[in-house]
Design an enzyme around this catalytic site. Structure first.
Site, PDB file in Angstrom:
ATOM      1  N   ASN A 183      83.819  14.157  46.456  1.00  0.00           N
ATOM      2  CA  ASN A 183      82.401  13.788  46.533  1.00  0.00           C
ATOM      3  C   ASN A 183      82.136  12.327  46.373  1.00  0.00           C
ATOM      4  O   ASN A 183      80.970  11.931  46.404  1.00  0.00           O
ATOM      5  CB  ASN A 183      81.651  14.361  45.329  1.00  0.00           C
ATOM      6  CG  ASN A 183      81.500  15.800  45.440  1.00  0.00           C
ATOM      7  OD1 ASN A 183      81.570  16.332  46.519  1.00  0.00           O
ATOM      8  ND2 ASN A 183      81.281  16.418  44.318  1.00  0.00           N
ATOM      9  N   ARG A 188      76.394  15.352  55.789  1.00  0.00           N
ATOM     10  CA  ARG A 188      77.615  15.566  55.022  1.00  0.00           C
ATOM     11  C   ARG A 188      77.361  16.439  53.786  1.00  0.00           C
ATOM     12  O   ARG A 188      78.170  17.291  53.431  1.00  0.00           O
ATOM     13  CB  ARG A 188      78.197  14.209  54.604  1.00  0.00           C
ATOM     14  CG  ARG A 188      79.490  14.323  53.863  1.00  0.00           C
ATOM     15  CD  ARG A 188      80.190  12.986  53.701  1.00  0.00           C
ATOM     16  NE  ARG A 188      81.482  13.188  53.058  1.00  0.00           N
ATOM     17  CZ  ARG A 188      81.902  12.491  51.998  1.00  0.00           C
ATOM     18  NH1 ARG A 188      81.148  11.539  51.499  1.00  0.00           N
ATOM     19  NH2 ARG A 188      83.080  12.742  51.470  1.00  0.00           N
TER      20      ARG A 188
HETATM   21  C1  HEM Z   1      87.353  18.677  58.728  1.00  0.00           C
HETATM   22  C2  HEM Z   1      87.380  18.286  57.479  1.00  0.00           C
HETATM   23  C3  HEM Z   1      86.612  17.099  56.962  1.00  0.00           C
HETATM   24  C4  HEM Z   1      87.130  16.116  56.178  1.00  0.00           C
HETATM   25  C5  HEM Z   1      88.548  16.032  55.641  1.00  0.00           C
HETATM   26  C6  HEM Z   1      86.062  15.168  55.939  1.00  0.00           C
HETATM   27  C7  HEM Z   1      86.202  14.034  55.166  1.00  0.00           C
HETATM   28  C8  HEM Z   1      85.271  13.014  55.133  1.00  0.00           C
HETATM   29  C9  HEM Z   1      85.483  11.751  54.473  1.00  0.00           C
HETATM   30  C10 HEM Z   1      86.727  11.356  53.686  1.00  0.00           C
HETATM   31  C11 HEM Z   1      84.380  10.981  54.687  1.00  0.00           C
HETATM   32  C12 HEM Z   1      84.161   9.550  54.228  1.00  0.00           C
HETATM   33  C13 HEM Z   1      83.667   9.505  52.837  1.00  0.00           C
HETATM   34  C14 HEM Z   1      83.478   8.062  52.404  1.00  0.00           C
HETATM   35  O1  HEM Z   1      84.461   7.340  52.288  1.00  0.00           O
HETATM   36  O2  HEM Z   1      82.316   7.681  52.179  1.00  0.00           O
HETATM   37  C15 HEM Z   1      83.454  11.771  55.460  1.00  0.00           C
HETATM   38  C16 HEM Z   1      82.223  11.335  55.876  1.00  0.00           C
HETATM   39  C17 HEM Z   1      81.332  12.124  56.595  1.00  0.00           C
HETATM   40  N1  HEM Z   1      81.491  13.454  56.893  1.00  0.00           N
HETATM   41 FE1  HEM Z   1      83.224  14.487  56.809  1.00  0.00          FE
HETATM   42  N2  HEM Z   1      84.947  15.573  56.590  1.00  0.00           N
HETATM   43  C18 HEM Z   1      85.218  16.757  57.227  1.00  0.00           C
HETATM   44  C19 HEM Z   1      84.327  17.517  57.942  1.00  0.00           C
HETATM   45  C20 HEM Z   1      82.978  17.246  58.067  1.00  0.00           C
HETATM   46  C21 HEM Z   1      81.979  18.170  58.571  1.00  0.00           C
HETATM   47  C22 HEM Z   1      82.274  19.612  58.991  1.00  0.00           C
HETATM   48  C23 HEM Z   1      80.789  17.511  58.557  1.00  0.00           C
HETATM   49  C24 HEM Z   1      79.421  18.008  58.943  1.00  0.00           C
HETATM   50  C25 HEM Z   1      79.187  19.003  59.767  1.00  0.00           C
HETATM   51  C26 HEM Z   1      81.046  16.165  58.072  1.00  0.00           C
HETATM   52  C27 HEM Z   1      80.115  15.153  57.992  1.00  0.00           C
HETATM   53  C28 HEM Z   1      80.368  13.874  57.565  1.00  0.00           C
HETATM   54  C29 HEM Z   1      79.466  12.748  57.736  1.00  0.00           C
HETATM   55  C30 HEM Z   1      78.132  12.777  58.488  1.00  0.00           C
HETATM   56  C31 HEM Z   1      80.061  11.655  57.114  1.00  0.00           C
HETATM   57  C32 HEM Z   1      79.494  10.227  57.002  1.00  0.00           C
HETATM   58  C33 HEM Z   1      78.704  10.120  55.725  1.00  0.00           C
HETATM   59  C34 HEM Z   1      78.073   8.754  55.496  1.00  0.00           C
HETATM   60  O3  HEM Z   1      77.969   7.945  56.418  1.00  0.00           O
HETATM   61  O4  HEM Z   1      77.637   8.538  54.353  1.00  0.00           O
HETATM   62  N3  HEM Z   1      82.379  16.052  57.757  1.00  0.00           N
HETATM   63  N4  HEM Z   1      84.029  12.996  55.715  1.00  0.00           N
HETATM   64  C1  NAG Z   2      77.474  10.815  43.897  1.00  0.00           C
HETATM   65  C2  NAG Z   2      78.329  11.171  42.741  1.00  0.00           C
HETATM   66  O1  NAG Z   2      77.887  11.825  41.827  1.00  0.00           O
HETATM   67  N1  NAG Z   2      79.611  10.732  42.794  1.00  0.00           N
HETATM   68  C3  NAG Z   2      80.611  11.047  41.784  1.00  0.00           C
HETATM   69  C4  NAG Z   2      81.785  11.744  42.454  1.00  0.00           C
HETATM   70  O2  NAG Z   2      82.902  11.814  41.618  1.00  0.00           O
HETATM   71  C5  NAG Z   2      83.335  10.566  41.084  1.00  0.00           C
HETATM   72  C6  NAG Z   2      84.691  10.742  40.422  1.00  0.00           C
HETATM   73  O3  NAG Z   2      84.746  11.880  39.591  1.00  0.00           O
HETATM   74  C7  NAG Z   2      82.236   9.990  40.178  1.00  0.00           C
HETATM   75  O4  NAG Z   2      82.651   8.784  39.569  1.00  0.00           O
HETATM   76  C8  NAG Z   2      81.014   9.767  41.040  1.00  0.00           C
HETATM   77  O5  NAG Z   2      79.932   9.290  40.259  1.00  0.00           O
END
Ligand code: HEM
Ligand code: NAG
Ligand code: NAG
Length: 338
Positions: free
Chosen positions: A105, A73
């Site tokens: 982020n 990510r």
């Molecule tokens: C198409 C638009 C995309 C959106 C709107 C999006 C949005 C998000 C969001 C909201 C999360 C969850 C964050 C959280 O609550 O911790 C997430 C997780 C993740 N995203 Fe995306 N994402 C997109 C595309 C991508 C792409 C292109 C990649 C990599 C090639 C990617 C890789 C990941 C991975 C691996 C996670 C899981 C991270 C974890 O387990 O800590 N995403 N994404």
């Molecule tokens: C990992 C990290 O730095 N997360 C930051 C992303 O943005 C929020 C909101 O501005 C911060 O509170 C987090 O510390």
């Protein structure tokens, strides 16, 4: 039900033609002065770079299963904000806010892993391997370690001197975005609908850590959710969010969240995609809907397209070629301060 499309074949033919043109163009020097990236970039200067990165990645992933998805990510977030220049890794300073503090982020992780890799690299080959290349290689390793495909990473990126929180807020897609908006954001980076659909397949691994990212979808608010979500899946997600509040976590792919496979697309067919931005690929898209079906049926096609799209994403350059750049000594801080 996926959107029905006419003229799908013509579109595919056109895309293939455009892709073919683009790949022949890669052989020419870039008119904007960017150096071409090559797989052999560090062969002379740091021949062990790739094995060092791989072994540090393996060590961290064994200790914390979140590592590999988090690194994948991070690479996406780096590349979408003014190109793959490691700007995402910079800490805030007195004169600069950090992209880490930008809205999308909130739950990024893995910074310590990259810092750890970099300090080992500095011992073997000081001031040689850029942090942007470390991230590109570590993301490739992350996918392979989770059971996904592997590929040769083109190298030679440089690290930015600054970061931009405003760009991070503006250039990263939002989980509640419509398909049209997602297509627009990917297009700005030279990525087409096929790239968008394949890259979204990264959500076959990892977790969402914040219900805010999908609450409208599971409660069917603001035109989200509704017919495009399986009611039992919505109920399951609501239960988790209501029980655990800000500690709630949800796997993107319920069945194999730690395996890089094509199950994400099978979930979308069942209307069990977690984010609106995931589900829209199937329920709203014509070309993207067809691709979701193809990838759900054939994991090899998904792997081939994902690999190609990762190389393309890794080629997103900083928008201004004159932007000063360096090889950072520590990934969280620029060598040069303004
Ligand atoms: C198409 C638009 C995309 C959106 C709107 C999006 C949005 C998000 C969001 C909201 C999360 C969850 C964050 C959280 O609550 O911790 C997430 C997780 C993740 N995203 Fe995306 N994402 C997109 C595309 C991508 C792409 C292109 C990649 C990599 C090639 C990617 C890789 C990941 C991975 C691996 C996670 C899981 C991270 C974890 O387990 O800590 N995403 N994404
Ligand atoms: C990992 C990290 O730095 N997360 C930051 C992303 O943005 C929020 C909101 O501005 C911060 O509170 C987090 O510390
Ligand atoms: C950057 O910030 C992280 C987390 O706050 C910290 O662990 C790291 O040491 C910082 N890097 C530098 C070079 O100060």
């Amino acid at each position: 039900m996926a959107f029905r499309c006419k003229g799908g074949v013509a579109w595919v033919a056109l895309l293939v033609a455009v892709a073919a043109l683009a790949s022949t163009a890669q052989g020419f020097p870039n008119p904007f002065g960017h150096e071409e990236f090559t797989e052999s970039y560090y062969d002379e200067t740091c021949p062990n770079a790739q094995s060092i990165i791989r072994s540090v990645m393996e060590r961290h992933a064994a200790a914390d299963p979140r590592t590999a998805p988090a690194i994948l990510r991070l690479f996406f977030h780096d590349c979408f904000v003014n190109g793959c220049d490691a700007s995402i890794l910079l800490n805030a300073t007195d004169s600069m806010e950090s992209e880490k503090d930008a809205e999308p982020n909130a739950t990024l992780a893995g910074f310590d892993v990259i810092d750890g890799i970099k300090s080992e690299l500095e011992r073997s080959c000081p001031a040689t391997v850029s942090c942007a290349d470390v991230l590109a290689l570590a993301a490739r390793d992350a996918v392979a370690m989770l059971g996904g495909p592997s590929w040769g990473v083109l190298l030679g990126r440089k690290d930015s001197l600054t970061a931009s929180i405003d760009m991070a807020n503006k250039d990263l897609p939002n989980p509640k975005d419509s398909l049209a908006e997602l297509i627009r954001m990917f297009e700005k980076n030279g990525l087409d609908e096929r790239d968008l659909t394949a890259l979204s397949g990264a959500h076959t691994v990892g977790m969402a850590h914040d219900c805010k990212n999908y609450d409208d979808r599971i409660y069917s608010r603001f035109g989200q959710g509704g017919d495009s979500i399986d009611p039992s899946f919505a109920a399951l997600c609501r239960h988790e969010c209501e029980q655990k509040h800000d500690k709630a976590t949800a796997p993107f792919d319920e069945r194999t969240p730690a395996k890089f496979d094509n199950a994400y697309y099978v979930d979308l067919l069942a209307r069990r995609g977690l984010l609106t931005s995931d589900q829209e690929l199937y329920t709203q898209g014509c070309e993207t809907g067809d691709l979701v079906k193809t990838y759900a049926m054939n994991g090899n096609v998904f792997f081939a397209d994902f690999t190609r799209a990762m190389v393309k994403m890794g080629n997103i350059r900083p928008k201004h070629w004159w932007t000063p750049a360096e090889v950072r000594l520590k990934c969280s801080v620029a060598n040069t301060h303004y």
